[in-house]
Write a protein that holds these residues in place. Structure first.
Motif, PDB file in Angstrom:
ATOM      1  N   LYS A  71       0.857  -1.373   0.075  1.00 23.65           N
ATOM      2  CA  LYS A  71      -0.168  -0.056   0.081  1.00 23.65           C
ATOM      3  C   LYS A  71       0.911   1.123  -0.135  1.00 23.65           C
ATOM      4  O   LYS A  71       0.661   2.296  -0.652  1.00 23.65           O
ATOM      5  CB  LYS A  71      -0.779  -0.136   1.212  1.00 23.65           C
ATOM      6  N   ALA A  72       1.816   1.253   0.716  1.00 22.36           N
ATOM      7  CA  ALA A  72       2.897   2.412   0.746  1.00 22.36           C
ATOM      8  C   ALA A  72       3.384   2.714  -0.650  1.00 22.36           C
ATOM      9  O   ALA A  72       3.759   3.750  -1.140  1.00 22.36           O
ATOM     10  CB  ALA A  72       4.092   2.088   1.846  1.00 22.36           C
ATOM     11  N   LEU A  73       3.980   1.347  -1.298  1.00 25.19           N
ATOM     12  CA  LEU A  73       4.581   1.523  -2.580  1.00 25.19           C
ATOM     13  C   LEU A  73       3.466   2.336  -3.592  1.00 25.19           C
ATOM     14  O   LEU A  73       3.941   3.103  -4.486  1.00 25.19           O
ATOM     15  CB  LEU A  73       5.006   0.423  -2.935  1.00 25.19           C
ATOM     16  N   GLU A  74       2.539   1.766  -3.480  1.00 23.88           N
ATOM     17  CA  GLU A  74       1.203   2.508  -4.389  1.00 23.88           C
ATOM     18  C   GLU A  74       1.198   3.894  -4.243  1.00 23.88           C
ATOM     19  O   GLU A  74       0.871   4.646  -5.212  1.00 23.88           O
ATOM     20  CB  GLU A  74       0.014   1.434  -3.989  1.00 23.88           C
ATOM     21  N   MET A  75       1.361   4.143  -2.887  1.00 20.74           N
ATOM     22  CA  MET A  75       0.873   5.724  -2.478  1.00 20.74           C
ATOM     23  C   MET A  75       2.203   6.442  -2.928  1.00 20.74           C
ATOM     24  O   MET A  75       1.920   7.576  -3.402  1.00 20.74           O
ATOM     25  CB  MET A  75       0.748   5.849  -1.064  1.00 20.74           C
ATOM     26  N   LEU A  76       3.154   5.819  -3.055  1.00 17.10           N
ATOM     27  CA  LEU A  76       4.333   6.776  -3.478  1.00 17.10           C
ATOM     28  C   LEU A  76       4.765   6.674  -4.760  1.00 17.10           C
ATOM     29  O   LEU A  76       5.804   7.197  -5.104  1.00 17.10           O
ATOM     30  CB  LEU A  76       5.488   6.555  -2.584  1.00 17.10           C
ATOM     31  N   GLY A  77       4.070   5.969  -5.699  1.00 16.74           N
ATOM     32  CA  GLY A  77       4.284   5.588  -6.908  1.00 16.74           C
ATOM     33  C   GLY A  77       4.131   6.876  -7.797  1.00 16.74           C
ATOM     34  O   GLY A  77       4.705   7.071  -8.910  1.00 16.74           O
ATOM     35  N   SER A  78       3.334   7.997  -7.505  1.00 16.27           N
ATOM     36  CA  SER A  78       3.340   9.240  -8.193  1.00 16.27           C
ATOM     37  C   SER A  78       4.005  10.324  -7.540  1.00 16.27           C
ATOM     38  O   SER A  78       4.027  11.430  -8.280  1.00 16.27           O
ATOM     39  CB  SER A  78       1.686   9.633  -8.256  1.00 16.27           C
ATOM     40  N   CYS A  79       4.995  10.044  -6.854  1.00 15.63           N
ATOM     41  CA  CYS A  79       5.846  11.233  -6.397  1.00 15.63           C
ATOM     42  C   CYS A  79       6.557  11.581  -7.227  1.00 15.63           C
ATOM     43  O   CYS A  79       7.333  10.945  -8.102  1.00 15.63           O
ATOM     44  CB  CYS A  79       6.686  10.692  -5.093  1.00 15.63           C
ATOM     45  N   GLN A  80       6.709  13.065  -7.520  1.00 17.62           N
ATOM     46  CA  GLN A  80       7.332  13.808  -8.445  1.00 17.62           C
ATOM     47  C   GLN A  80       8.955  14.203  -8.024  1.00 17.62           C
ATOM     48  O   GLN A  80       9.723  14.819  -8.872  1.00 17.62           O
ATOM     49  CB  GLN A  80       6.792  14.844  -8.984  1.00 17.62           C
ATOM     50  N   PHE A  81       9.252  13.795  -6.691  1.00 16.07           N
ATOM     51  CA  PHE A  81      10.302  14.375  -6.193  1.00 16.07           C
ATOM     52  C   PHE A  81      10.637  15.905  -6.152  1.00 16.07           C
ATOM     53  O   PHE A  81      11.639  16.452  -6.299  1.00 16.07           O
ATOM     54  CB  PHE A  81      11.506  13.660  -6.520  1.00 16.07           C
ATOM     55  N   CYS A  82       9.538  16.556  -5.984  1.00 13.05           N
ATOM     56  CA  CYS A  82       9.674  17.895  -6.299  1.00 13.05           C
ATOM     57  C   CYS A  82      10.491  18.711  -4.914  1.00 13.05           C
ATOM     58  O   CYS A  82      11.106  19.742  -4.971  1.00 13.05           O
ATOM     59  CB  CYS A  82       8.456  18.706  -6.242  1.00 13.05           C
ATOM     60  N   GLY A  83      10.289  18.193  -3.716  1.00 11.96           N
ATOM     61  CA  GLY A  83      10.879  18.543  -2.393  1.00 11.96           C
ATOM     62  C   GLY A  83      10.197  19.658  -1.724  1.00 11.96           C
ATOM     63  O   GLY A  83      10.694  19.926  -0.716  1.00 11.96           O
ATOM     64  N   LYS A  84       8.710  19.646  -2.192  1.00  9.88           N
ATOM     65  CA  LYS A  84       8.113  20.739  -1.303  1.00  9.88           C
ATOM     66  C   LYS A  84       7.891  19.915   0.222  1.00  9.88           C
ATOM     67  O   LYS A  84       7.918  20.870   1.155  1.00  9.88           O
ATOM     68  CB  LYS A  84       6.605  20.820  -1.661  1.00  9.88           C
ATOM     69  N   CYS A  85       7.774  18.857   0.318  1.00  7.09           N
ATOM     70  CA  CYS A  85       7.402  18.095   1.540  1.00  7.09           C
ATOM     71  C   CYS A  85       8.842  18.439   2.555  1.00  7.09           C
ATOM     72  O   CYS A  85       8.781  18.652   3.803  1.00  7.09           O
ATOM     73  CB  CYS A  85       7.083  16.675   1.266  1.00  7.09           C
TER      74      CYS A  85
END
Length: 109
Positions: A71-85
């Motif tokens: 479930k965690a991998l599915e949630m992070l699959g769309s991360c664009q690594f923009c760095g805002k977080c």
């Protein structure tokens, strides 16, 4: 029987004793910042991808802690690594490295 327009659903309780915590401990040894997360949700609030997908680092960490790495991998699959977080994290967690470590440990990369 009288129909009141609602029904009972099965329990959504998670029994944490059934999950293997070894992978979470492995992640914590590679990226100790994962233990600093207080689940405040700041990362999710500013996430560009989160506005259009189910991307949520906070929920992904919770899922890993609860023994649900898929479930965690599915949630992070769309991360664009923009760095805002990383910029808004009150604990100063290196979120990019954390996401890459999660992907590496759970076999995505």
């Amino acid at each position: 029987m009288v129909d009141f327009g609602f029904g009972l659903v099965p329990s959504s309780r998670i029994n944490l004793d059934l999950f293997d915590k070894e992978k979470y401990e492995e992640l914590a040894s590679v990226e100790p910042d994962v233990r600093k997360c207080m689940s405040c949700g700041s990362c999710t609030a500013v996430c560009t991808a989160g506005k259009f997908t189910t991307t949520s680092l906070r929920e992904a960490i919770e899922s890993i802690h609860n023994g649900q790495p898929g479930k965690a991998l599915e949630m992070l699959g769309s991360c664009q690594f923009c760095g805002k977080c990383a910029m808004v994290c009150p604990r100063g967690i290196n979120t990019r490295h954390l996401i890459l470590s999660i992907n590496k440990i759970y076999g995505k990369i």
